[in-house]
Design a protein around this motif. Structure first.
Motif, mmCIF file in Angstrom:
data_model
loop_
_atom_site.group_PDB
_atom_site.id
_atom_site.type_symbol
_atom_site.label_atom_id
_atom_site.label_comp_id
_atom_site.label_asym_id
_atom_site.label_seq_id
_atom_site.Cartn_x
_atom_site.Cartn_y
_atom_site.Cartn_z
ATOM 1 N N UNK A 1 64.105 -40.445 7.443
ATOM 2 C CA UNK A 1 62.728 -39.564 7.170
ATOM 3 C C UNK A 1 61.673 -40.473 6.288
ATOM 4 N N UNK A 2 60.661 -40.481 6.604
ATOM 5 C CA UNK A 2 59.650 -41.576 6.297
ATOM 6 C C UNK A 2 58.420 -40.778 5.628
ATOM 7 N N UNK A 3 57.753 -41.406 4.623
ATOM 8 C CA UNK A 3 56.393 -41.100 4.126
ATOM 9 C C UNK A 3 55.615 -42.388 3.839
ATOM 10 N N UNK A 4 54.376 -42.381 4.206
ATOM 11 C CA UNK A 4 53.656 -43.506 4.157
ATOM 12 C C UNK A 4 52.434 -43.122 2.987
ATOM 13 N N UNK A 5 52.212 -44.208 2.260
ATOM 14 C CA UNK A 5 51.340 -44.146 0.931
ATOM 15 C C UNK A 5 50.586 -45.424 1.280
ATOM 16 N N UNK A 6 48.987 -45.246 1.427
ATOM 17 C CA UNK A 6 48.176 -46.221 1.682
ATOM 18 C C UNK A 6 47.707 -46.892 0.701
ATOM 19 N N UNK A 7 47.798 -46.399 -0.606
ATOM 20 C CA UNK A 7 47.334 -47.399 -1.797
ATOM 21 C C UNK A 7 48.243 -47.235 -2.841
ATOM 22 N N UNK A 8 48.245 -48.205 -3.734
ATOM 23 C CA UNK A 8 49.075 -48.167 -4.916
ATOM 24 C C UNK A 8 49.048 -47.176 -5.779
ATOM 25 N N UNK A 9 48.180 -46.425 -6.201
ATOM 26 C CA UNK A 9 48.289 -45.350 -7.094
ATOM 27 C C UNK A 9 49.196 -44.300 -6.393
ATOM 28 N N UNK A 10 48.939 -43.914 -5.008
ATOM 29 C CA UNK A 10 49.809 -42.802 -4.544
ATOM 30 C C UNK A 10 51.340 -43.403 -4.370
ATOM 31 N N UNK A 11 51.356 -44.412 -4.110
ATOM 32 C CA UNK A 11 52.805 -45.084 -3.704
ATOM 33 C C UNK A 11 53.476 -45.121 -5.282
ATOM 34 N N UNK B 1 57.709 -45.550 12.657
ATOM 35 C CA UNK B 1 58.056 -45.425 14.028
ATOM 36 C C UNK B 1 59.583 -45.952 14.071
ATOM 37 N N UNK B 2 59.614 -47.139 13.610
ATOM 38 C CA UNK B 2 61.140 -48.006 13.837
ATOM 39 C C UNK B 2 62.093 -47.312 12.948
ATOM 40 N N UNK B 3 61.742 -46.768 11.594
ATOM 41 C CA UNK B 3 62.676 -46.177 10.664
ATOM 42 C C UNK B 3 63.006 -44.622 11.136
ATOM 43 N N UNK B 4 62.014 -44.061 11.849
ATOM 44 C CA UNK B 4 62.276 -42.615 12.136
ATOM 45 C C UNK B 4 63.212 -42.697 13.477
ATOM 46 N N UNK B 5 62.934 -43.679 14.315
ATOM 47 C CA UNK B 5 63.973 -43.641 15.492
ATOM 48 C C UNK B 5 65.096 -43.971 15.091
ATOM 49 N N UNK B 6 65.571 -44.592 13.673
ATOM 50 C CA UNK B 6 66.999 -45.123 13.521
ATOM 51 C C UNK B 6 67.547 -43.901 12.531
ATOM 52 N N UNK B 7 66.675 -42.853 12.421
ATOM 53 C CA UNK B 7 67.372 -41.433 11.567
ATOM 54 C C UNK B 7 66.729 -41.451 10.393
ATOM 55 N N UNK C 1 70.309 -37.487 5.113
ATOM 56 C CA UNK C 1 69.364 -38.367 5.804
ATOM 57 C C UNK C 1 68.472 -39.085 4.537
ATOM 58 N N UNK C 2 68.361 -40.128 4.508
ATOM 59 C CA UNK C 2 67.742 -40.905 3.619
ATOM 60 C C UNK C 2 66.007 -40.848 4.038
ATOM 61 N N UNK C 3 65.612 -41.025 2.722
ATOM 62 C CA UNK C 3 64.007 -40.885 2.771
ATOM 63 C C UNK C 3 63.451 -42.096 2.233
ATOM 64 N N UNK C 4 62.456 -42.728 3.048
ATOM 65 C CA UNK C 4 61.871 -43.997 2.811
ATOM 66 C C UNK C 4 60.541 -43.839 2.640
ATOM 67 N N UNK C 5 60.148 -44.366 1.533
ATOM 68 C CA UNK C 5 58.532 -44.661 1.257
ATOM 69 C C UNK C 5 58.091 -45.945 1.762
ATOM 70 N N UNK C 6 57.048 -45.721 2.508
ATOM 71 C CA UNK C 6 56.605 -46.904 2.880
ATOM 72 C C UNK C 6 54.945 -47.071 2.421
ATOM 73 N N UNK C 7 54.885 -48.001 1.477
ATOM 74 C CA UNK C 7 53.787 -48.263 0.639
ATOM 75 C C UNK C 7 53.025 -49.417 1.658
ATOM 76 N N UNK C 8 52.131 -49.283 2.316
ATOM 77 C CA UNK C 8 51.259 -50.159 3.142
ATOM 78 C C UNK C 8 49.954 -49.791 3.691
ATOM 79 N N UNK C 9 48.857 -50.581 3.314
ATOM 80 C CA UNK C 9 47.736 -50.088 3.733
ATOM 81 C C UNK C 9 47.086 -50.398 5.130
ATOM 82 N N UNK C 10 47.920 -51.447 5.620
ATOM 83 C CA UNK C 10 47.307 -51.724 7.090
ATOM 84 C C UNK C 10 48.131 -50.675 8.048
ATOM 85 N N UNK C 11 47.232 -49.903 8.772
ATOM 86 C CA UNK C 11 47.713 -48.686 9.435
ATOM 87 C C UNK C 11 48.632 -49.363 10.588
ATOM 88 N N UNK C 12 48.253 -50.411 11.073
ATOM 89 C CA UNK C 12 49.001 -50.806 12.259
ATOM 90 C C UNK C 12 50.547 -51.070 11.925
#
Length: 230
Positions: A27-37, A19-25, A1-12
């Protein structure tokens, strides 16, 4: 299962993509700032990064540049509200694999994610990691140090693989925790230190260096380079 990092600070937007990536199989992780990303992407635990340019802290261009300077080859799709030709060129020349502007349709993003993952999968697969006289066979799960076989537990194997993939680079305890034990592991735990000591006991104390106040590093050595005596 591919793991995708989403570096995006706009919560919406981050929630929409996740949600879209998880629905398509995926695994996702969200980073809301550049340092964490940057820290997450550098662990090597992701197959692709969806990277917003307008991040707080380090902006996306800085994250991308520093990833490539660190020799990270993880595919990066830049996702941004900046639609100028200048920004597009800067992103691609900075090491991005693709560039999408907001607003966007999720179906197009999904198609580009799948394309980049297929392209990356066609790259020659590394099956043996080496640094000096230390080697790790990813297929047989056998490790050698100084010409002798070393028996490793499952966690020790993953930890050594992480060090070998980033030989010469300092890895913080947080980076090691996130890659070997997952992002929900207690950051106050001393489990990293315990496992580093176990690796040193099995392979030699000089194999993993402590960088005071920063973390640990596997010294990068050429196969023909002798070890320093202590």
């Amino acid at each position: 299962m591919n793991r995708i990092l989403i570096a995006e600070d706009e919560e919406r937007i981050a929630s929409f993509v996740e949600k879209g990536l998880r629905a398509n199989g995926f695994t996702t992780t969200v980073a809301a700032d550049g340092d964490t990303a940057f820290e997450f992407a550098l662990t090597g635990g992701f197959d692709l990064v969806v990277l917003d340019i307008g991040l707080p802290g380090r902006d996306g261009f800085t994250v991308l540049r520093q990833l490539r300077e660190a020799r990270s080859t993880v595919p990066v799709i830049v996702l941004t509200a900046r639609a100028s030709v200048t920004d597009t060129v800067a992103g691609l020349e900075g090491g991005a694999d693709d560039y999408m502007t907001k607003p966007f349709r999720f179906e197009e993003l999904l198609a580009r994610v799948r394309l980049r993952l297929r392209t990356a999968a066609r790259a020659p697969e590394v099956t043996v990691l080496r640094s000096g006289d230390l080697s790790l066979d990813l297929r047989t799960r056998r490790a050698q140090a100084g010409g002798r076989m070393v028996d490793l537990t499952a966690r020790e194997f993953v930890l050594l693989e992480l060090f070998l993939r980033h030989a010469g680079q300092v890895l913080s305890r947080e980076q090691i925790l996130s890659h070997v034990w997952g992002y929900d592991f207690d950051p106050g735990s001393n489990i990293v230190d315990v496992y580093v000591r176990a690796l040193r006991k099995k392979m030699g104390a000089e194999r993993v260096e402590t960088v005071r106040g920063m973390g640990y590093r596997l010294p990068a050595r050429r196969p023909d380079e002798p070890e320093l005596s202590h």
